[in-house]
Design an enzyme around this catalytic site. Structure first.
Site, short mmCIF file in Angstrom:
data_model
loop_
_atom_site.label_atom_id
_atom_site.label_comp_id
_atom_site.label_asym_id
_atom_site.label_seq_id
_atom_site.Cartn_x
_atom_site.Cartn_y
_atom_site.Cartn_z
N LYS A 1 0.42 -1.18 -0.22
CA LYS A 1 -0.33 -0.29 0.18
C LYS A 1 0.92 1.02 0.19
O LYS A 1 2.18 1.81 0.34
CB LYS A 1 -0.98 -0.06 1.04
CG LYS A 1 -1.92 -0.49 0.91
CD LYS A 1 -3.36 0.08 2.03
CE LYS A 1 -4.66 -1.65 1.41
NZ LYS A 1 -5.47 -1.98 2.78
N ARG B 1 -3.99 -10.18 4.98
CA ARG B 1 -4.13 -10.75 3.73
C ARG B 1 -3.11 -9.57 2.83
O ARG B 1 -2.98 -8.37 2.71
CB ARG B 1 -5.46 -9.27 3.45
CG ARG B 1 -6.34 -9.26 2.78
CD ARG B 1 -7.67 -8.12 2.39
NE ARG B 1 -8.48 -8.21 1.24
CZ ARG B 1 -7.65 -7.36 -0.10
NH1 ARG B 1 -6.87 -6.29 0.32
NH2 ARG B 1 -8.27 -7.04 -1.60
#
Length: 273
Positions: free
Chosen positions: A221, A255
């Protein structure tokens, strides 16, 4: 700490890894990569063989300022993917990344096991009803607004305190409907600045006060690649580092796009514990 997946109790005492499969043309890291059946099967096979317990399928990119996708288009993308995967891997535990109740319903009826809702029912008030009816595990993420507006909604007096209140209210609503298996996701990158993301990670152990499993979704991210001034493609090392911190703070599910490295993280973390 267990969750019930199609009658199979999954033990989260040792944290588990959830592999990401985006069947979208526009996700920030792997958009458009898995367009045909062979590519999907190869990637799922790779993730399962590397040790993923869950596969999380997304058909609507939730990156900041993501393009709108109609409900029907989301269903038309996701249901064939579920059917294809379960035809080749009938034991696979599939999580569906959606905030729409009708998509969740169609996915569960096609064989999906878990619903992963970035909005915790805020964007579709029928979501809780669907989860309660089908009695599947439900991942509730914290965010504000929607993918198109969330990055303008980052004003908090005390972000972690407000998130704890948000989750405690959501848990209460879900429990009132008889929803048993709940998982919390702090929502890194959703309605949070980079500094706020790191503050949430620093205090992440406080979410354990709610006595529910916590999922960490930080894979590649912008909180990593913008801080390091690199690209998402170069952010695996940073992802591995922050996944390790998340495990130390109590995360029970990682995740990730890169399953092998996350499984190694869990194995070494478990060795220390």
């Amino acid at each position: 700490m267990f969750i019930n997946c199609k009658g199979e109790l999954v033990d989260l005492t040792i944290p588990k890894v959830m592999g990401i499969l985006n069947v979208t043309p526009n996700s920030f890291f792997d958009g458009g990569k898995y367009k045909n059946e062979d590519e999907i099967i190869l990637q799922v096979d790779k993730m399962l063989s590397e040790g993923a317990t869950f596969i999380d399928i997304g058909a609507y990119s939730s990156k900041p300022s993501a393009e709108f996708v109609s409900e029907q288009e989301e269903i038309d993308r996701i249901v064939p993917a579920i059917e294809l995967i379960l035809k080749h891997f009938p034991e696979a535990l599939l999580s569906i990344d959606t905030f729409r109740a009708e998509v969740a319903k169609a996915s569960i009826e096609s064989g999906a096991t878990i619903i992963n809702d970035i909005a915790a029912s805020e964007l579709d008030d029928k979501m809780f009803e669907v989860i309660a009816k089908y009695n599947v595990p439900y991942i509730m993420m914290h965010m504000r607004g929607n993918p198109q507006t969330m990055q303008s909604l980052t004003q908090y007096d005390d972000i972690v305190k407000e998130m704890l209140f948000y989750f405690s209210e959501k848990v209460q609503q879900a429990r009132a409907l008889g929803i048993n298996d709940l998982i919390l996701d702090p929502g890194f990158g959703f309605a949070k600045t980079t500094d706020q993301n790191y503050e949430v990670m620093e205090k992440m152990e406080l979410f354990n006060l709610l006595e529910l499993p916590v999922l960490a979704g930080i894979s590649r991210k912008s909180m990593i690649y913008k801080t390091l001034d690199i690209t998402p493609q170069e952010a695996l090392n940073g992802t591995t580092f922050l996944n390790t911190i998340a495990l130390m703070k109590g995360a029970k599910i990682l995740r990730v796009h890169d399953v092998k490295e996350a499984v190694e993280c869990v194995t070494l973390f478990d060795k220390i514990n």
